[in-house]
Scaffold this active site. Structure first.
Site, short mmCIF file in Angstrom:
data_model
loop_
_atom_site.label_atom_id
_atom_site.label_comp_id
_atom_site.label_asym_id
_atom_site.label_seq_id
_atom_site.Cartn_x
_atom_site.Cartn_y
_atom_site.Cartn_z
N HIS A 65 0.84 -1.14 -0.18
CA HIS A 65 0.10 -0.05 -0.05
C HIS A 65 0.94 1.29 -0.01
O HIS A 65 0.75 2.14 -0.97
CB HIS A 65 -0.93 -0.03 1.28
CG HIS A 65 -1.64 1.26 1.53
ND1 HIS A 65 -3.04 1.28 1.25
CD2 HIS A 65 -1.44 2.45 1.94
CE1 HIS A 65 -3.52 2.41 1.44
NE2 HIS A 65 -2.73 3.16 1.93
N GLU A 66 2.22 1.21 0.87
CA GLU A 66 2.76 2.51 0.95
C GLU A 66 3.67 2.53 -0.28
O GLU A 66 4.01 3.67 -0.72
CB GLU A 66 3.62 2.33 2.15
CG GLU A 66 2.86 2.45 3.51
CD GLU A 66 1.90 3.59 3.67
OE1 GLU A 66 2.18 4.31 3.22
OE2 GLU A 66 0.87 3.17 4.73
N HIS A 91 1.48 4.34 -2.94
CA HIS A 91 1.65 5.76 -2.86
C HIS A 91 2.95 6.32 -3.37
O HIS A 91 2.62 7.31 -4.18
CB HIS A 91 1.44 6.01 -1.04
CG HIS A 91 0.29 6.22 -0.68
ND1 HIS A 91 -1.09 6.75 -1.14
CD2 HIS A 91 -0.15 5.58 0.78
CE1 HIS A 91 -2.24 6.38 -0.39
NE2 HIS A 91 -1.72 5.83 0.70
N HIS A 147 -5.77 7.41 -2.25
CA HIS A 147 -6.72 6.33 -1.90
C HIS A 147 -7.88 6.35 -3.01
O HIS A 147 -8.12 7.28 -3.57
CB HIS A 147 -7.12 6.84 -0.57
CG HIS A 147 -6.17 6.50 0.57
ND1 HIS A 147 -5.68 7.86 1.50
CD2 HIS A 147 -5.15 5.77 0.85
CE1 HIS A 147 -4.86 7.36 2.19
NE2 HIS A 147 -4.35 6.24 1.85
N TYR A 164 -9.47 2.81 1.87
CA TYR A 164 -9.66 2.51 3.49
C TYR A 164 -10.87 1.53 3.78
O TYR A 164 -11.63 1.27 3.11
CB TYR A 164 -10.39 3.80 3.90
CG TYR A 164 -9.43 5.10 4.17
CD1 TYR A 164 -7.89 5.04 3.89
CD2 TYR A 164 -10.10 6.34 4.67
CE1 TYR A 164 -7.25 6.02 4.24
CE2 TYR A 164 -9.09 7.34 4.85
CZ TYR A 164 -7.49 7.21 4.71
OH TYR A 164 -6.94 8.26 5.05
ZN LIG Z 1 -2.60 5.16 2.51
#
Ligand SMILES: [Zn+2]
Length: 380
Positions: free
Chosen positions: A139-140, A143, A149, A198
């Site tokens: 996930h990071e 980014h 998101h 999320y």
């Molecule tokens: Zn995030």
């Protein structure tokens, strides 16, 4: 290095940028009650799904990275697994930083967090306590590749309801969506199963849902694996034409199954990572170019490729070595059926009648053993 060899490498799609990204010390908290903010750095002129501006992309689709000296060794192995997870499915590559000016420093400075896209110079990717989960690291990394998101997309209100009254005071900005002039979904539909979405209660002040999917039964907050849409978005941003495929023997009706470091076998379809391959499709179907075929079942530090074994008639999995024996061409027969020829030897993949794949010296599109159906790997 020959011209052909160069062409068989991944084609870099980014142009070198010269402008300086805007820097602001804005934190975008992310991982709910468990973690602190997960997006570091500036508020650039970007998409909330994926950054439109190519300035924020990594040249040659490659992220240089280095660990801080004190970064725990146990976390480094999970970090490598996260690299493998991305590398097998996309054209993205990672390299240990040499002298690159722009790079990621993997540290423990700020919860689980990352800058969004290439910010210029050293940028942190923080994996502090409890951030050593593979899906969290992926996930990071996404980014850092340039994605925000999923629930920040322009069209999110068509797919989720935001229950503003349940948000912790001061955290409302994490639930904004953004105008289409500012954002791009990179060709993909809204994706509840995105690893960039999320969970329902992140930043909830009372334990009640903040994000409620409008599609009943939809599950959000996936942190185990990239969704097919995540994979496509990354490839659409960095290398359009790169895609996941499965290779199905028309002779047996079964797909390749990788036995890493050994010969490649034919096996029943089981929707496993090691039955899926990534190619540069436009190069793969161009006889003058050819593409590597890298497996989703990456392990270890090298990118693993389908490799013609020059010592015998077989094929196997091997680390990327730049050799033209790792370069393959798909020659169309009819429909979704192709022969697959090695660029070095000119030999073609052949199902030898058992469960093994060989390289036939004489290529023949009419030989059923040499006919391979090529289909999208994204089955869900
Ligand atoms: Zn995030």
């Amino acid at each position: 290095m020959s011209t052909v060899l160069k062409l068989c490498f991944l084609i870099a799609i980014t142009t070198r940028v010269t402008a300086t990204p805007m820097r602001e010390p804005v934190q975008y908290p992310d991982e709910g009650a468990l973690f602190e903010g997960d997006i570091q750095g500036p508020l650039p002129t970007v998409s909330r799904a994926g950054i439109i501006n190519p300035i924020a992309r990594w040249p040659s689709a490659t992220i240089p990275y280095q660990f801080t000296l004190t970064f725990p060794f146990g976390y480094r192995s999970v970090f490598q697994s996260a690299i493998n997870h991305i590398v097998g499915r996309t054209c993205i590559r990672f390299k240990t930083r040499q002298a690159e000016v722009d790079f990621i420093e993997v540290n423990q400075d700020s919860g689980c967090s990352s800058g969004v896209g290439r910010m210029g110079g050293r940028q942190g990717l923080s994996l502090a306590n409890r951030c050593d989960h593979l899906g969290t690291i992926v996930h990071e990394m996404i980014h850092a590749l340039g994605f925000w998101h999923e629930q920040s997309r322009t069209d999110r209100d068509d797919y989720v309801t935001i229950n503003w009254g349940n948000i912790q005071p001061g955290k409302e900005h994490n639930f904004q969506s953004y105008d289409a002039s500012y954002v791009s979904p990179f060709g993909e539909e809204y994706d509840y199963s995105s690893i960039m979405h999320y969970g329902s209660t992140y930043f909830s002040k009372n334990g009640l849902d903040i994000i409620t999917p409008k599609q009943s039964g939809a599950i959000i907050g996936e942190r185990e694996t990239m969704s097919n849409s995540d994979i496509k978005k990354i490839n659409n941003m960095y290398c359009q034409g790169t895609q996941g495929v499965i290779l199905k023997s028309e002779f047996t009706g079964k797909e390749f199954l990788i036995n890493e470091g050994q010969d490649i076998a034919i096996w029943e379809w089981a929707n496993n990572d090691n039955q899926k391959w990534t190619v540069d499709w436009s190069a793969f179907t161009d006889q003058s170019l050819g593409s590597q075929l890298w497996t989703w079942g990456q392990t270890g530090g090298n990118v693993k490729m389908m490799d013609e074994d020059q010592s015998n008639a077989g094929v196997n999995i091997w680390g990327e070595n730049g050799g033209i024996n790792q370069c393959w061409v798909a020659i169309h027969i009819t429909g979704s059926t192709y022969t697959i020829k090695n660029k070095m030897s000119g030999r073609c993949l052949s199902n030898n009648g058992a469960n093994k794949v060989a390289c036939a010296t004489f290529c023949s599109s009419s030989d059923l053993r040499q006919q391979w159906g090529i289909y999208e790997a994204y089955s869900n």
